[in-house]
Write a protein that holds these residues in place. Structure first.
Motif, mmCIF file in Angstrom:
data_model
loop_
_atom_site.group_PDB
_atom_site.id
_atom_site.type_symbol
_atom_site.label_atom_id
_atom_site.label_comp_id
_atom_site.label_asym_id
_atom_site.label_seq_id
_atom_site.Cartn_x
_atom_site.Cartn_y
_atom_site.Cartn_z
ATOM 1 N N SER A 16 0.850 -1.187 0.000
ATOM 2 C CA SER A 16 0.000 0.000 0.000
ATOM 3 C C SER A 16 0.889 1.242 0.000
ATOM 4 O O SER A 16 2.103 1.165 0.216
ATOM 5 C CB SER A 16 -0.873 0.008 1.255
ATOM 6 O OG SER A 16 -0.063 0.214 2.414
ATOM 7 N N ALA A 17 0.267 2.386 -0.215
ATOM 8 C CA ALA A 17 1.010 3.645 -0.181
ATOM 9 C C ALA A 17 1.644 3.855 1.194
ATOM 10 O O ALA A 17 2.790 4.310 1.302
ATOM 11 C CB ALA A 17 0.098 4.814 -0.539
ATOM 12 N N ALA A 18 0.917 3.500 2.243
ATOM 13 C CA ALA A 18 1.445 3.649 3.611
ATOM 14 C C ALA A 18 2.627 2.701 3.837
ATOM 15 O O ALA A 18 3.632 3.087 4.446
ATOM 16 C CB ALA A 18 0.346 3.380 4.629
ATOM 17 N N GLU A 19 2.526 1.474 3.343
ATOM 18 C CA GLU A 19 3.628 0.516 3.487
ATOM 19 C C GLU A 19 4.851 0.975 2.702
ATOM 20 O O GLU A 19 5.983 0.853 3.174
ATOM 21 C CB GLU A 19 3.189 -0.876 3.006
ATOM 22 C CG GLU A 19 2.196 -1.552 3.937
ATOM 23 C CD GLU A 19 1.592 -2.809 3.336
ATOM 24 O OE1 GLU A 19 1.299 -3.743 4.120
ATOM 25 O OE2 GLU A 19 1.403 -2.869 2.103
ATOM 26 N N THR A 20 4.617 1.521 1.513
ATOM 27 C CA THR A 20 5.714 2.031 0.705
ATOM 28 C C THR A 20 6.415 3.185 1.418
ATOM 29 O O THR A 20 7.649 3.238 1.471
ATOM 30 C CB THR A 20 5.199 2.484 -0.676
ATOM 31 O OG1 THR A 20 4.632 1.351 -1.344
ATOM 32 C CG2 THR A 20 6.308 3.064 -1.531
#
Length: 151
Positions: free
Chosen positions: A118-122
């Motif tokens: 996800s964008a948050a994980e990235t």
């Protein structure tokens, strides 16, 4: 402390490097020379010592790669206006033409590597890797200056 973290980072780095070396063989870039082309394009006029630090390689390795790029007509070493010992590294027009291909490959590899995140994980991965990179580079610089690491 999980011992496999650096192994995984090493596997990622070696895999991407192997892929790039295979794909860039058609344009006669070998053994990570693409890294030099990209960094010099992004830092025109950089000097060899700074480039070696940026890539975290010793000066002999950097010198060999630069010599090969000069022989291939991709790089020029231009003397400094005030100090003739200083050579600024500048890509030739042929070297500059490689940059869009190298960036496309990097974009594709990044996209593949981040698939499923996800964008948050990235964002979290970017932040954590920046910390790890900082720690390792500091350690490398200390050893390069002659400091002994204590295991």
């Amino acid at each position: 402390m999980p011992a496999d973290i650096l192994r995984q980072i090493g596997t990622i780095a070696r895999s991407l490097d192997s892929l790039s070396n295979l794909e860039f063989k058609q344009i006669a870039l070998t053994k990570g020379q693409y890294l030099y082309v990209v960094r010099i394009f992004e830092n025109p006029g950089i000097i060899q010592e700074r480039l070696a630090e940026l890539l975290c390689v010793d000066t002999a390795t950097c010198s060999r790669a630069l010599r090969n790029l000069v022989q291939k007509g991709l790089l020029e070493k231009k003397p400094d206006a005030t100090n003739r010992k200083i050579k600024h590294l500048v890509l030739t027009p042929a070297g500059k033409r490689l940059y869009p291909l190298l960036k496309r490959e990097n974009r594709h590899s990044t996209q593949v590597a981040l698939t499923g995140l996800s964008a948050a994980e990235t964002a979290q991965l970017r932040q954590l890797l920046a910390k790890v990179s900082h720690n390792v580079v500091q350690d490398w610089q200390a050893v390069k200056k002659g400091h002994q690491r204590h295991y």
